[in-house]
Enzyme design. Structure first.
Site, PDB file in Angstrom:
ATOM      1  N   ARG A   1     -13.748   1.028  -3.678  1.00  0.00           N
ATOM      2  CA  ARG A   1     -13.226   1.256  -2.337  1.00  0.00           C
ATOM      3  C   ARG A   1     -12.882   2.714  -2.080  1.00  0.00           C
ATOM      4  O   ARG A   1     -11.726   3.065  -1.870  1.00  0.00           O
ATOM      5  CB  ARG A   1     -11.995   0.377  -2.059  1.00  0.00           C
ATOM      6  CG  ARG A   1     -12.241  -1.095  -2.185  1.00  0.00           C
ATOM      7  CD  ARG A   1     -10.999  -1.908  -1.825  1.00  0.00           C
ATOM      8  NE  ARG A   1     -11.202  -3.327  -2.065  1.00  0.00           N
ATOM      9  CZ  ARG A   1     -10.272  -4.259  -1.864  1.00  0.00           C
ATOM     10  NH1 ARG A   1      -9.075  -3.899  -1.422  1.00  0.00           N
ATOM     11  NH2 ARG A   1     -10.539  -5.519  -2.108  1.00  0.00           N
TER      12      ARG A   1
ATOM     13  N   ASP B   1       0.848  -1.179   0.000  1.00  0.00           N
ATOM     14  CA  ASP B   1       0.000   0.000   0.000  1.00  0.00           C
ATOM     15  C   ASP B   1       0.891   1.238   0.000  1.00  0.00           C
ATOM     16  O   ASP B   1       1.988   1.229   0.563  1.00  0.00           O
ATOM     17  CB  ASP B   1      -0.882   0.041   1.248  1.00  0.00           C
ATOM     18  CG  ASP B   1      -1.803  -1.163   1.340  1.00  0.00           C
ATOM     19  OD1 ASP B   1      -2.338  -1.565   0.296  1.00  0.00           O
ATOM     20  OD2 ASP B   1      -1.982  -1.682   2.459  1.00  0.00           O
TER      21      ASP B   1
ATOM     22  N   ASP C   1      -4.925   2.486   3.257  1.00  0.00           N
ATOM     23  CA  ASP C   1      -5.700   1.515   4.012  1.00  0.00           C
ATOM     24  C   ASP C   1      -5.599   1.825   5.499  1.00  0.00           C
ATOM     25  O   ASP C   1      -4.516   2.162   6.001  1.00  0.00           O
ATOM     26  CB  ASP C   1      -5.211   0.095   3.741  1.00  0.00           C
ATOM     27  CG  ASP C   1      -5.675  -0.430   2.379  1.00  0.00           C
ATOM     28  OD1 ASP C   1      -6.370   0.311   1.662  1.00  0.00           O
ATOM     29  OD2 ASP C   1      -5.320  -1.573   2.048  1.00  0.00           O
TER      30      ASP C   1
END
Length: 438
Positions: free
Chosen positions: A314, A218, A261
């Protein structure tokens, strides 16, 4: 123990004359203008979940010796490690890049991608057995060693009481992974962050009926951390959008994971005024349906005045958390792949209001919501292409197999000014992202 840092700003207004300061000796000096220091700024009281309790001050209390300007990845890593958890401000000048020498610099001796493709092609390997038992000298074993080398090079852990801020309008991080893990009180501002490109994705023949390439890394991950403020950054796939990625075994050679995230019991996070661009799996808040013991009562996140463009899905997908999303602008571009915006997951309590959506012809407002689990949400006063739209009603009318229930069960109180949603595109588009701090 942290306490809030209060900053008083005094403005003197004098018409038609110059302000002078007269010393006792008769010397005259002109007053110096205030110079703004982004590194010393803190999250305002009441600005989202990140302001809860002691608030988020990052490294604002850093001594002069704990303020460093870095221009290389090595300097950045050293600055993060210096002084432990003492307050620190790290100013990034220019673009720093841990992958500047290319993917080949991480490859293990003997690793050959063509040999990897040859051995594990569906024609030769099949689709029933994963690669977990392969020996160290196999193509998969050498891929794993290569991946571990990249992992070590591009991941950095951000300590508690840290502010990382870009200098001016051109500062950024390419290909690094910022791990805000198990710490408290971190600020990230004014940076263009290009998502890491996984140099060595793994082929999993057993992922779906046709196999899939799985990637790591990420760009930013908030893992079990508290009081985090992510503000005025640009997060993007940058030079390597998914449309440029090759295809092997009939599947996209996926080299990206998440952009931002927030997982594993992270809590009290404010994400504001960011530009989030051209990415697929953008933001997870809660990463597992089975993480109730860790995540219940946590994952409290505020998203406001962010601009999302070219995002597939998302934005965010939520599990467990009380997530407040207001005054964001979601732009779906003509012809882009698009799955959904808000993902309603296990035990989530999403409160999405006063947002603006810009959708092209052929993309229905029903797709802005996606149901993964039975979890009521509040979605009110949202505007689609300039018109007030009941997102839940439209979703339920067009996708009755995924009927959503209204009512998140809580009402946000930690909000600053809520702008009229019809005005949000004009406000957010000009001010969200790196280099636009006002």
């Amino acid at each position: 123990m942290r306490t809030r840092i209060w900053h008083a700003h005094v403005r003197t207004s004098v018409v038609g004359c110059t302000v002078l300061v007269l010393g006792l000796t008769g010397a005259v000096a002109q007053a110096q203008p205030h110079v703004r220091d982004l590194g010393r700024e803190t999250l305002a009281v009441g600005d989202g979940w990140g302001s809860e309790g002691a608030g988020t001050t990052g490294g604002a209390a850093a001594t002069a010796g704990q303020v460093r300007t870095v221009a290389t990845w090595a300097e950045f890593k050293a600055a993060l490690q210096a002084g432990g958890d003492a307050p620190k401000i790290i100013k990034v000048k220019g673009v720093i890049d841990p992958v500047a020498e290319g993917c080949a610099s991480f490859a293990a001796p003997g690793y050959d991608f063509d040999a990897y493709l040859e051995k594990y092609s569906p024609e030769n390997w099949g689709l029933d057995t994963d690669l977990s038992g392969e020996p160290a000298d196999s193509p998969e074993g050498l891929r794993a060693v290569s991946a571990a080398s990249q992992d070590k090079a591009i991941k950095v852990e951000v300590p508690a009481n840290t502010t990382i801020v870009g200098v001016g309008k051109g500062a950024g991080i390419r290909g690094g992974s910022l791990q805000i893990k198990g710490v408290d009180n971190v600020i990230l501002r004014n940076l263009t962050i290009e998502a890491p490109l996984d140099c060595f994705p793994q082929w999993d023949p057993t992922d779906t009926d046709t196999g899939a390439w799985n990637s790591e890394y990420d760009a930013v991950v908030v893992y079990g951390s508290t009081h985090v403020w992510v503000d005025h950054n640009t997060l993007t796939d940058g030079r390597y959008p998914d449309s440029t990625l090759p295809t092997y075994f009939g599947r996209t050679y996926q080299q990206h994971d998440g952009l931002l995230d927030i997982v594993r019991g992270a809590n009290h996070v404010t994400v504001s005024w960011n530009s989030v661009e051209d990415h697929d799996k953008t933001m997870l808040i809660g990463n597992s349906d089975s993480a109730g013991a860790t995540d219940t009562g946590k994952l409290k996140v505020t998203l406001h005045h962010n601009r999302f463009e070219g995002i597939v899905e998302r934005a965010p997908r939520v599990r467990f958390g009380q997530v407040d999303a207001y005054n964001n602008h979601f732009v779906v571009t003509e012809g882009q792949p698009y799955g959904y915006t808000f993902g309603v997951g296990a035990s989530s309590q999403l409160y999405a209001s006063d947002n603006a959506f810009s959708l092209p012809a052929g993309v229905s407002a029903a797709k802005t919501l996606k149901k993964w689990s039975e979890a009521p949400l509040t979605a009110e006063n949202n505007y689609v292409n300039g018109r007030r739209t009941d997102l839940i009603a439209v979703h339920n009318a067009e996708i009755p197999a995924e009927t959503l229930q209204s009512g998140a069960g809580w009402t946000p109180t930690l909000r600053t000014k809520v702008d009229p949603p019809r005005a949000v595109p004009g406000i957010v588009d000009g001010r969200a992202g790196a280099g636009k701090v006002r």
